[in-house]
Motif scaffolding. Structure first.
Motif, PDB file in Angstrom:
ATOM      1  N   GLN A  82       0.828  -1.208   0.000  1.00  0.00           N
ATOM      2  CA  GLN A  82       0.000   0.000   0.000  1.00  0.00           C
ATOM      3  C   GLN A  82       0.863   1.259   0.000  1.00  0.00           C
ATOM      4  N   LEU A  83       1.988   1.208   0.691  1.00  0.00           N
ATOM      5  CA  LEU A  83       2.901   2.348   0.704  1.00  0.00           C
ATOM      6  C   LEU A  83       3.426   2.641  -0.693  1.00  0.00           C
ATOM      7  N   SER A  84       3.748   1.595  -1.444  1.00  0.00           N
ATOM      8  CA  SER A  84       4.277   1.783  -2.800  1.00  0.00           C
ATOM      9  C   SER A  84       3.260   2.460  -3.717  1.00  0.00           C
ATOM     10  N   ILE A  85       1.982   2.281  -3.420  1.00  0.00           N
ATOM     11  CA  ILE A  85       0.935   2.931  -4.216  1.00  0.00           C
ATOM     12  C   ILE A  85       0.675   4.354  -3.721  1.00  0.00           C
ATOM     13  N   LEU A  86       0.517   4.509  -2.411  1.00  0.00           N
ATOM     14  CA  LEU A  86       0.189   5.816  -1.855  1.00  0.00           C
ATOM     15  C   LEU A  86       1.320   6.823  -2.025  1.00  0.00           C
ATOM     16  N   VAL A  87       2.564   6.362  -2.080  1.00  0.00           N
ATOM     17  CA  VAL A  87       3.680   7.297  -2.225  1.00  0.00           C
ATOM     18  C   VAL A  87       3.606   8.031  -3.567  1.00  0.00           C
ATOM     19  N   LEU A  88       2.963   7.415  -4.554  1.00  0.00           N
ATOM     20  CA  LEU A  88       2.799   8.057  -5.860  1.00  0.00           C
ATOM     21  C   LEU A  88       1.841   9.243  -5.779  1.00  0.00           C
ATOM     22  N   VAL A  93       4.545  12.040   2.690  1.00  0.00           N
ATOM     23  CA  VAL A  93       3.486  11.914   3.700  1.00  0.00           C
ATOM     24  C   VAL A  93       2.879  10.519   3.688  1.00  0.00           C
ATOM     25  N   ALA A  94       3.124   9.771   2.618  1.00  0.00           N
ATOM     26  CA  ALA A  94       2.547   8.439   2.478  1.00  0.00           C
ATOM     27  C   ALA A  94       2.959   7.510   3.614  1.00  0.00           C
ATOM     28  N   VAL A  95       4.122   7.754   4.198  1.00  0.00           N
ATOM     29  CA  VAL A  95       4.570   6.918   5.321  1.00  0.00           C
ATOM     30  C   VAL A  95       3.554   6.987   6.454  1.00  0.00           C
ATOM     31  N   LEU A  96       3.065   8.195   6.737  1.00  0.00           N
ATOM     32  CA  LEU A  96       2.076   8.388   7.800  1.00  0.00           C
ATOM     33  C   LEU A  96       0.697   7.923   7.371  1.00  0.00           C
ATOM     34  N   THR A  97       0.260   8.324   6.167  1.00  0.00           N
ATOM     35  CA  THR A  97      -1.088   7.978   5.726  1.00  0.00           C
ATOM     36  C   THR A  97      -1.254   6.465   5.555  1.00  0.00           C
ATOM     37  N   THR A  98      -0.188   5.786   5.156  1.00  0.00           N
ATOM     38  CA  THR A  98      -0.265   4.326   5.016  1.00  0.00           C
ATOM     39  C   THR A  98      -0.375   3.656   6.377  1.00  0.00           C
ATOM     40  N   VAL A  99       0.301   4.215   7.362  1.00  0.00           N
ATOM     41  CA  VAL A  99       0.169   3.687   8.730  1.00  0.00           C
ATOM     42  C   VAL A  99      -1.277   3.815   9.193  1.00  0.00           C
ATOM     43  N   LEU A 100      -1.865   5.003   8.985  1.00  0.00           N
ATOM     44  CA  LEU A 100      -3.251   5.231   9.379  1.00  0.00           C
ATOM     45  C   LEU A 100      -4.199   4.309   8.619  1.00  0.00           C
ATOM     46  N   LEU A 101      -3.928   4.141   7.332  1.00  0.00           N
ATOM     47  CA  LEU A 101      -4.777   3.267   6.517  1.00  0.00           C
ATOM     48  C   LEU A 101      -4.683   1.820   7.000  1.00  0.00           C
ATOM     49  N   PHE A 185      -5.889   8.289  -1.255  1.00  0.00           N
ATOM     50  CA  PHE A 185      -4.961   8.740  -2.285  1.00  0.00           C
ATOM     51  C   PHE A 185      -4.774  10.259  -2.249  1.00  0.00           C
ATOM     52  N   ILE A 186      -5.719  10.962  -1.618  1.00  0.00           N
ATOM     53  CA  ILE A 186      -5.628  12.416  -1.496  1.00  0.00           C
ATOM     54  C   ILE A 186      -4.778  12.738  -0.263  1.00  0.00           C
ATOM     55  N   PRO A 187      -3.677  13.449  -0.419  1.00  0.00           N
ATOM     56  CA  PRO A 187      -2.784  13.711   0.724  1.00  0.00           C
ATOM     57  C   PRO A 187      -3.499  14.357   1.902  1.00  0.00           C
ATOM     58  N   LEU A 188      -3.358  13.787   3.080  1.00  0.00           N
ATOM     59  CA  LEU A 188      -3.841  14.313   4.358  1.00  0.00           C
ATOM     60  C   LEU A 188      -5.345  14.541   4.388  1.00  0.00           C
ATOM     61  N   VAL A 189      -5.837  15.431   3.529  1.00  0.00           N
ATOM     62  CA  VAL A 189      -7.262  15.753   3.521  1.00  0.00           C
ATOM     63  C   VAL A 189      -8.089  14.495   3.273  1.00  0.00           C
ATOM     64  N   GLY A 190      -7.632  13.663   2.332  1.00  0.00           N
ATOM     65  CA  GLY A 190      -8.350  12.435   2.020  1.00  0.00           C
ATOM     66  C   GLY A 190      -8.414  11.492   3.198  1.00  0.00           C
TER      67      GLY A 190
END
Length: 290
Positions: A82-88, A93-101, A185-190
């Motif tokens: 999931q990190l490899s996808i969200l980082v795109l 910030v994907a490191v944090l959002t992927t943890v939350l996801l 996929f939307i940074p932070l706000v999403g």
């Protein structure tokens, strides 16, 4: 052509203003209701009333084992893909959002399994026990037998269930969860929107047992929830954030249940600042707060 563009811009502005005003009104309603405080109240009430610990303690070992196992599995097998996808989409910030996801996904799986197979009855006992402790025995007696005697232990007063309570995890809830996943996929706000939407779903189910005990019809319940979406979303969002905490999610499932029961007791006592909450048409179960 210019006139049409101006017309489209004007309409777009009107829609944006209308949506903003609706969001503002909902935010004000949620703040005024103070429903977001009940998950926190649930923590303190649960911690200070040891008699309510029995249902949790009876399920502690299997639920903790389940929680640790699910979280470990998800971070080992799901985090990096999931990190490899969200980082795109999210960059660093994907490191944090992927943890939350991943935590959100883990929480959903744990809730699905535990509520259906492990802690369903324990949560019911906790909810009913709090109502008994808050002198709402007449409400609880509509859904279960109560033992006679002046017990200082509200759980000890709980007898055989008359009605099978609480809705278990439904396919509809799972479908909504999957539909909302792309928001990440939307940074932070999403991610924030994802949590809030999950909170709305979580909040709208907080009083399922209460509605059952009050013998509300489906139409009355739906009307009540529609009129009070903001307070329930506020409650559910805080409850969801608490249940995202690794390993402790099961503990917060119980404290959130306590918070929901305290809220129900306050509604019964007309002792709440939820001035926007009104009795559904055709029912006299709850009075509007003064």
């Amino acid at each position: 052509m210019t006139g049409k563009l101006d017309s489209v811009k004007t309409k777009a502005k009107e829609v944006a203003v209308e949506d903003f005003n609706k969001a503002k009104a909902l935010a004000e309603q949620a703040a005024k209701s103070r429903a977001y405080l009940y998950p926190i109240k649930g923590i303190f009430y649960f911690a200070s009333h040891s008699t309510l610990w029995k249902p949790l303690i009876s399920k502690l070992v299997p639920t903790m084992t389940l929680s640790v196992g699910v979280i470990a599995f998800m971070f080992i097998f799901a985090y990096l893909p999931q990190l490899s996808i969200l980082v795109l989409f999210n960059g660093p910030v994907a490191v944090l959002t992927t943890v939350l996801l991943t935590l959100s996904e883990s929480s959903t799986i744990i809730t699905l399994l535990s509520r259906n197979f492990l802690i369903h009855d324990a949560l019911v006992d906790t909810f009913d026990g709090v109502l008994v402790a808050r002198n709402q025995t007449s409400v609880v007696s509509e859904g279960r037998e109560l033992r006679s005697g002046n017990f200082n232990d509200p759980i000890a007063k709980l007898g055989k269930l008359i009605k099978s309570p609480f809705e278990k995890f439904t396919p509809k809830a799972l479908i909504r969860y999957v539909m909302y996943l792309p928001l990440n996929f939307i940074p932070l706000v999403g991610t924030v929107l994802f949590v809030v939407l999950q909170g709305k779903t979580r909040g709208l189910s907080a009083h399922t047992r209460y509605f059952q005990l009050k013998k509300w019809s489906n139409s009355k319940r739906e009307q009540w929830l529609q009129e009070n979406t903001a307070p329930y979303t506020a409650f559910g969002t805080v409850a969801t954030l608490l249940e995202l905490i690794p390993v402790a999610s099961i503990f917060f499932s119980f404290t959130n249940t306590v918070g929901a029961a305290l809220w129900a007791a306050d509604i019964e006592n007309n002792n709440t600042s939820m001035t926007e909450m009104q009795t559904p048409k055709g029912g006299k179960d709850v009075k509007k707060s003064e």
